[in-house]
Write an enzyme that holds these catalytic residues in place. Structure first.
Site, PDB file in Angstrom:
ATOM      1  CE  LYS A   1      -3.608  -2.440   2.540  1.00 28.80           C
ATOM      2  NZ  LYS A   1      -4.303  -2.622   3.829  1.00 28.80           N
TER       3      LYS A   1
ATOM      4  CB  THR B   1      -6.047  -7.699   5.583  1.00 27.65           C
ATOM      5  OG1 THR B   1      -5.211  -6.729   4.924  1.00 27.65           O
ATOM      6  CG2 THR B   1      -7.348  -7.887   4.835  1.00 27.65           C
TER       7      THR B   1
ATOM      8  CB  VAL C   1       8.282  -0.738   5.908  1.00 24.85           C
ATOM      9  CG1 VAL C   1       7.647   0.370   5.078  1.00 24.85           C
ATOM     10  CG2 VAL C   1       9.578  -1.220   5.266  1.00 24.85           C
TER      11      VAL C   1
ATOM     12  CD  GLU D   1       4.659   0.841   2.941  1.00 22.92           C
ATOM     13  OE1 GLU D   1       4.988  -0.231   2.418  1.00 22.92           O
ATOM     14  OE2 GLU D   1       5.056   1.957   2.536  1.00 22.92           O
TER      15      GLU D   1
ATOM     16  CE  LYS E   1     -12.360  26.877 -24.917  1.00 16.92           C
ATOM     17  NZ  LYS E   1     -13.572  26.598 -24.125  1.00 16.92           N
TER      18      LYS E   1
ATOM     19  CE  LYS F   1     -16.073  30.615 -26.279  1.00 15.45           C
ATOM     20  NZ  LYS F   1     -16.806  29.442 -25.744  1.00 15.45           N
TER      21      LYS F   1
HETATM   22  N1  C2G Z   1     -23.778  23.840 -26.290  1.00 18.50           N
HETATM   23  C1  C2G Z   1     -24.989  23.335 -26.756  1.00 18.50           C
HETATM   24  N2  C2G Z   1     -25.980  24.167 -27.134  1.00 18.50           N
HETATM   25  C2  C2G Z   1     -25.822  25.519 -27.044  1.00 18.50           C
HETATM   26  C3  C2G Z   1     -24.614  26.050 -26.569  1.00 18.50           C
HETATM   27  C4  C2G Z   1     -23.579  25.180 -26.201  1.00 18.50           C
HETATM   28  O1  C2G Z   1     -25.143  22.115 -26.816  1.00 18.50           O
HETATM   29  N3  C2G Z   1     -26.856  26.322 -27.440  1.00 18.50           N
HETATM   30  C5  C2G Z   1     -22.723  22.898 -25.919  1.00 18.50           C
HETATM   31  C6  C2G Z   1     -21.476  23.094 -26.754  1.00 18.50           C
HETATM   32  O2  C2G Z   1     -21.576  22.349 -27.966  1.00 18.50           O
HETATM   33  C7  C2G Z   1     -20.395  22.506 -25.851  1.00 18.50           C
HETATM   34  C8  C2G Z   1     -20.914  22.853 -24.446  1.00 18.50           C
HETATM   35  O3  C2G Z   1     -22.313  23.185 -24.589  1.00 18.50           O
HETATM   36  O4  C2G Z   1     -20.365  21.084 -26.013  1.00 18.50           O
HETATM   37  C9  C2G Z   1     -20.179  24.037 -23.868  1.00 18.50           C
HETATM   38  O5  C2G Z   1     -20.299  25.110 -24.779  1.00 18.50           O
HETATM   39  P1  C2G Z   1     -19.224  26.313 -24.629  1.00 18.50           P
HETATM   40  O6  C2G Z   1     -19.197  26.782 -23.234  1.00 18.50           O
HETATM   41  O7  C2G Z   1     -19.452  27.258 -25.725  1.00 18.50           O
HETATM   42  O8  C2G Z   1     -17.881  25.500 -24.854  1.00 18.50           O
HETATM   43  P2  C2G Z   1     -16.809  25.791 -26.016  1.00 18.50           P
HETATM   44  O9  C2G Z   1     -16.396  27.186 -25.962  1.00 18.50           O
HETATM   45  O10 C2G Z   1     -17.320  25.187 -27.226  1.00 18.50           O
HETATM   46  O11 C2G Z   1     -15.547  24.961 -25.430  1.00 18.50           O
HETATM   47  O12 C2G Z   1     -12.129  21.686 -25.392  1.00 18.50           O
HETATM   48  C10 C2G Z   1     -13.440  21.971 -25.816  1.00 18.50           C
HETATM   49  C11 C2G Z   1     -13.802  23.383 -25.483  1.00 18.50           C
HETATM   50  O13 C2G Z   1     -13.535  23.708 -24.136  1.00 18.50           O
HETATM   51  C12 C2G Z   1     -15.279  23.628 -25.795  1.00 18.50           C
END
Ligand code: C2G
Length: 507
Positions: free
Chosen positions: A106, A142, A283, A285, A401, A403
């Site tokens: 373990k 055990t 020992v 562990e 992304k 974003k």
């Molecule tokens: N989704 C959905 N319907 C929507 C919006 C989003 O089914 N109207 C789904 C997307 O297809 C995804 C999930 O919800 O599968 C998350 O969407 P997002 O937050 O936009 O994710 P995304 O930016 O696509 O990131 O590695 C993969 C990425 O991280 C995906």
């Protein structure tokens, strides 16, 4: 049916099992790295730490690791955790592909964070000729001393492949040993490693002169810590409530047989860890498991106050009494790990959850959580029993992304964790983590919205199903932002127009 078993390691646990398996009619052969141990047992028919136990004459001994691995149905690794890697390396060329290997040591390797079955697999697979090794973790409450006396005992045979777990169950099951199966190998091994640290803590408290109340508090809250970490690492809750978790923790933290408990006692009495280990002469562990436990606690961002306190005492010279006081003075907490509304769902879910759970994963940003996301999560969960959501971190969203999310990672994580379909939220901080995630979280099915169709088909190479679900067409986070922006602009222009109509000073 007679089974031939090779046992690597002739310590107390290896020999107690050797005796049990031989008495069940199996052919048992034992090897030790220390040939003087073999000589001594051949002469005395005794294992030095089990003087009351007679070694059955039917047990064969060998000083050749090649011979102990030859033509065996089962090879049992019963060496201390720190010798598992080197022993597996030494045995590699004598172990055929497809061999069933049972590990009873373990622990978790401190530098790699691998469990011991993973260590064995990584060493054997080093030559790429052992990709079909069947590894089983055999673990539970055990004590070797009690198994050696045929005292009724229960144990878990854990293997991702349930049939292999059942083969081992049949071989080790007898009137004195009751074997249960489990597929959550990682969870079983995590319990086996970390419970030794809680046992150290319990021993320290006894050494400080504290009582059963303290011990019971440590066992209860210690299990809660281990369970929290296990849940974050994708393990099954049943495992922690079972023999390898609760069972082994009780027996290790309360029993005089426990080396971890004894070592803790000496440390509570004022000895250093080295002095305590020397006093015990075997020992401990729990001490070996501390670095890995602290590393996992940090990596998975799981608070483990008892294990951290033991680490402070053993590795940083903290005064044991002060460490206990610090634990007692921590900020107030609730016992509930989820909000009350989830308790009903959890208990319903756990009641109907099948043992060989299907594990699903999906990835996303999930900003401005909306019903399109919920539709995706609900359908993803319906494909299995346990849903992991890899949530894009703020850095990943911005750097990879482009974003900028409205809610931070922590806020989006909190929202997702409150959804009843979601069992675990982990960070997604790069595009290329998916392959390792499939292994690390034991995933059966990968799910994404069909806007990603074909983009992740390569994950089929990891043995997972890849499923693209239709997006919910009319909603998205960006649409919400645009609509709100437009609505806001309309409101502002209306407001300014209304102002003109009603405010005479403005005309
Ligand atoms: N989704 C959905 N319907 C929507 C919006 C989003 O089914 N109207 C789904 C997307 O297809 C995804 C999930 O919800 O599968 C998350 O969407 P997002 O937050 O936009 O994710 P995304 O930016 O696509 O990131 O590695 C993969 C990425 O991280 C995906």
């Amino acid at each position: 049916m007679k089974t031939s078993i090779g046992i690597i390691g002739s310590g107390t646990w290896g020999m107690a099992l050797a005796r049990m398996l031989a008495n069940s009619g199996n052919d048992v052969e034992v090897w030790s790295a220390i040939s003087s141990e073999i000589d001594e047992m051949l002469l005395t028919h005794k294992q030095r730490n089990l003087p009351f136990m007679n070694i059955p004459n039917s047990i064969q001994f060998t000083k050749s690791i090649e011979k102990v691995c030859e033509e065996k149905d089962i090879i049992l690794f019963a060496v201390p955790s720190v010798f598992v890697r080197s022993t597996a390396r030494q045995a590699r060329s004598y172990i055929p592909n497809g061999q069933i290997i049972v590990d009873v040591a373990k622990g978790i390797e401190s530098d790699t964070l691998l469990t011991l079955t993973e260590v064995i697999r990584s060493e054997l697979n080093f030559d790429r000729n052992h990709n079909d090794i069947k590894l089983v973790a055999l673990s539970g409450p055990t004590h070797a001393e009690e198994v050696a006396k045929d005292i009724p005992t229960a144990i878990v045979s854990a293997c991702e492949d349930i049939e292999t777990a059942e083969i081992v169950q049949n071989i080790f099951m007898n009137t004195c040993m009751r074997v249960y199966t489990n597929t959550d190998v990682f969870g079983v091994e995590l319990c086996g490693a970390l419970k030794n640290i809680i046992a150290l803590a319990a021993g320290i408290c006894v050494g400080l002169g504290y009582g059963d109340n303290t011990k019971a508090a440590l066992i209860t809250r210690g299990l809660a810590e281990i369970k929290r970490l296990g849940a974050q690492m994708g393990c099954l809750e049943d495992t922690f409530d079972g023999l390898a978790g609760m069972g082994d923790l009780i027996v290790t933290a309360t029993s005089a047989h426990s080396r971890n408990n004894k070592a803790g006692f000496f440390i509570g009495q004022g000895k250093t860890a080295e002095e305590a280990v020397h006093e015990i002469g075997m020992v401990v562990e729990g001490i070996n498991a501390l670095p890995a436990a602290m590393h996992l606690s940090e990596k998975y961002r799981v608070e483990m106050p008892i294990i951290s306190a033991v680490n402070d005492v053993i590795n940083h010279g903290e005064n044991p009494r002060k460490a206990v006081n610090n634990l007692m003075q921590r900020e107030k907490k609730t016992e509930l790990s989820k909000s009350v509304s989830d308790i009903d769902f959890e208990s319903t879910f756990l009641t109907y959850r099948s043992k060989s759970m299907k594990r699903v994963i999906t990835y996303g940003t999930f900003d401005l959580l909306h019903y399109g996301h919920i539709n995706l999560l609900r359908r993803a969960k319906a494909l299995g029993d346990y849903l992991v959501v890899a949530l894009s971190t703020d850095e990943f969203n911005w750097n990879s992304k482009q974003k900028k999310t409205y809610f931070s990672y922590e806020q989006r994580k909190q929202l997702l964790e409150s959804i009843r379909y979601v069992d675990l939220v982990i960070p997604e901080d790069n595009w290329s983590q998916k392959r390792t995630d499939m292994k690390e979280y034991h995933i059966d099915t990968f799910v994404m919205g069909d806007d990603w169709r074909e983009k992740f088909d390569f994950l089929k190479e990891e043995g997972v199903d890849v499923v693209y679900l239709p997006r919910t067409p009319e909603i998205s986070s960006s649409k919400i932002k645009h609509d709100l922006y437009d609505a806001n602009s309309v409101a502002e222009s209306k407001l300014s127009h209304d102002d003109l109509d009603t405010d005479p000073n403005k005309i």
